[in-house]
Design a protein around this motif. Structure first.
Motif, PDB file in Angstrom:
ATOM      1  N   MET A  43       0.829  -1.189   0.000  1.00  0.00           N
ATOM      2  CA  MET A  43       0.000   0.000   0.000  1.00  0.00           C
ATOM      3  C   MET A  43       0.869   1.245   0.000  1.00  0.00           C
ATOM      4  O   MET A  43       1.941   1.255   0.571  1.00  0.00           O
ATOM      5  N   GLY A  44       0.347   2.260  -0.656  1.00  0.00           N
ATOM      6  CA  GLY A  44       1.081   3.514  -0.713  1.00  0.00           C
ATOM      7  C   GLY A  44       0.981   4.263   0.592  1.00  0.00           C
ATOM      8  O   GLY A  44       0.125   4.010   1.430  1.00  0.00           O
ATOM      9  N   GLU A  45       1.888   5.168   0.765  1.00  0.00           N
ATOM     10  CA  GLU A  45       1.883   5.958   1.990  1.00  0.00           C
ATOM     11  C   GLU A  45       0.787   7.019   1.936  1.00  0.00           C
ATOM     12  O   GLU A  45       0.535   7.612   0.901  1.00  0.00           O
ATOM     13  N   THR A  46       0.157   7.216   3.052  1.00  0.00           N
ATOM     14  CA  THR A  46      -0.869   8.234   3.167  1.00  0.00           C
ATOM     15  C   THR A  46      -0.244   9.464   3.797  1.00  0.00           C
ATOM     16  O   THR A  46       0.392   9.373   4.848  1.00  0.00           O
ATOM     17  N   THR A  47      -0.443  10.606   3.151  1.00  0.00           N
ATOM     18  CA  THR A  47       0.104  11.833   3.722  1.00  0.00           C
ATOM     19  C   THR A  47      -0.838  12.333   4.794  1.00  0.00           C
ATOM     20  O   THR A  47      -2.061  12.278   4.652  1.00  0.00           O
ATOM     21  N   LYS A  48      -0.282  12.780   5.889  1.00  0.00           N
ATOM     22  CA  LYS A  48      -1.088  13.259   7.005  1.00  0.00           C
ATOM     23  C   LYS A  48      -1.160  14.781   6.954  1.00  0.00           C
ATOM     24  O   LYS A  48      -0.173  15.455   6.684  1.00  0.00           O
ATOM     25  N   LEU A  49      -2.360  15.281   7.225  1.00  0.00           N
ATOM     26  CA  LEU A  49      -2.568  16.723   7.282  1.00  0.00           C
ATOM     27  C   LEU A  49      -2.634  17.154   8.731  1.00  0.00           C
ATOM     28  O   LEU A  49      -3.096  16.412   9.592  1.00  0.00           O
ATOM     29  N   SER A  50      -2.216  18.369   8.974  1.00  0.00           N
ATOM     30  CA  SER A  50      -2.406  18.901  10.319  1.00  0.00           C
ATOM     31  C   SER A  50      -3.896  19.193  10.495  1.00  0.00           C
ATOM     32  O   SER A  50      -4.649  19.320   9.521  1.00  0.00           O
ATOM     33  N   VAL A  51      -4.307  19.283  11.727  1.00  0.00           N
ATOM     34  CA  VAL A  51      -5.719  19.559  12.012  1.00  0.00           C
ATOM     35  C   VAL A  51      -6.121  20.888  11.400  1.00  0.00           C
ATOM     36  O   VAL A  51      -7.205  21.016  10.816  1.00  0.00           O
ATOM     37  N   GLU A  52      -5.257  21.881  11.508  1.00  0.00           N
ATOM     38  CA  GLU A  52      -5.562  23.211  10.964  1.00  0.00           C
ATOM     39  C   GLU A  52      -5.788  23.149   9.453  1.00  0.00           C
ATOM     40  O   GLU A  52      -6.750  23.708   8.934  1.00  0.00           O
ATOM     41  N   LYS A  53      -4.904  22.449   8.741  1.00  0.00           N
ATOM     42  CA  LYS A  53      -5.055  22.343   7.290  1.00  0.00           C
ATOM     43  C   LYS A  53      -6.319  21.588   6.924  1.00  0.00           C
ATOM     44  O   LYS A  53      -7.021  21.958   5.974  1.00  0.00           O
ATOM     45  N   ALA A  54      -6.623  20.537   7.669  1.00  0.00           N
ATOM     46  CA  ALA A  54      -7.841  19.762   7.392  1.00  0.00           C
ATOM     47  C   ALA A  54      -9.078  20.626   7.596  1.00  0.00           C
ATOM     48  O   ALA A  54     -10.005  20.614   6.768  1.00  0.00           O
ATOM     49  N   LEU A  55      -9.118  21.386   8.688  1.00  0.00           N
ATOM     50  CA  LEU A  55     -10.257  22.272   8.933  1.00  0.00           C
ATOM     51  C   LEU A  55     -10.377  23.341   7.855  1.00  0.00           C
ATOM     52  O   LEU A  55     -11.481  23.663   7.407  1.00  0.00           O
ATOM     53  N   ASN A  56      -9.255  23.893   7.434  1.00  0.00           N
ATOM     54  CA  ASN A  56      -9.285  24.913   6.379  1.00  0.00           C
ATOM     55  C   ASN A  56      -9.842  24.349   5.085  1.00  0.00           C
ATOM     56  O   ASN A  56     -10.616  25.003   4.392  1.00  0.00           O
ATOM     57  N   ARG A  57      -9.457  23.124   4.755  1.00  0.00           N
ATOM     58  CA  ARG A  57      -9.979  22.502   3.531  1.00  0.00           C
ATOM     59  C   ARG A  57     -11.477  22.259   3.637  1.00  0.00           C
ATOM     60  O   ARG A  57     -12.221  22.465   2.673  1.00  0.00           O
ATOM     61  N   LEU A  58     -11.931  21.802   4.804  1.00  0.00           N
ATOM     62  CA  LEU A  58     -13.368  21.586   4.998  1.00  0.00           C
ATOM     63  C   LEU A  58     -14.142  22.894   4.920  1.00  0.00           C
ATOM     64  O   LEU A  58     -15.217  22.961   4.308  1.00  0.00           O
ATOM     65  N   ARG A  59     -13.610  23.931   5.536  1.00  0.00           N
ATOM     66  CA  ARG A  59     -14.290  25.228   5.498  1.00  0.00           C
ATOM     67  C   ARG A  59     -14.349  25.775   4.084  1.00  0.00           C
ATOM     68  O   ARG A  59     -15.340  26.352   3.666  1.00  0.00           O
ATOM     69  N   LYS A  60     -13.269  25.606   3.353  1.00  0.00           N
ATOM     70  CA  LYS A  60     -13.227  26.097   1.981  1.00  0.00           C
ATOM     71  C   LYS A  60     -14.257  25.372   1.116  1.00  0.00           C
ATOM     72  O   LYS A  60     -14.922  25.966   0.279  1.00  0.00           O
TER      73      LYS A  60
END
Length: 60
Positions: free
Chosen positions: A1-18
């Motif tokens: 399996m390929g590696e999964t890149t991890k996002l910081s919580v802040e980046k994840a929230l920003n993407r969801l808000r966007k």
């Protein structure tokens, strides 16, 4: 399996808000601009009428 890149919580929230913030359509922006211009026109007309009603000073 390929590696999964991890996002910081802040980046994840920003993407969801966007994703949640839907951009306004051109028509909606145009309507808002037209409403603002209509209000400005009403304000300027009222100001002109007030100025025209004022008695003019007598000329010497």
């Amino acid at each position: 399996m390929g590696e999964t890149t991890k996002l910081s919580v802040e980046k994840a929230l920003n993407r969801l808000r966007k994703a949640d913030a839907s951009p306004k359509s051109k028509a909606a922006r145009r309507d808002e601009e037209m409403n603002a211009l209509d209000e400005e026109t009403k304000r300027m007309r009222a100001q002109r009428l007030r100025l025209e009603r004022r008695p003019k000073p007598p000329s010497s």
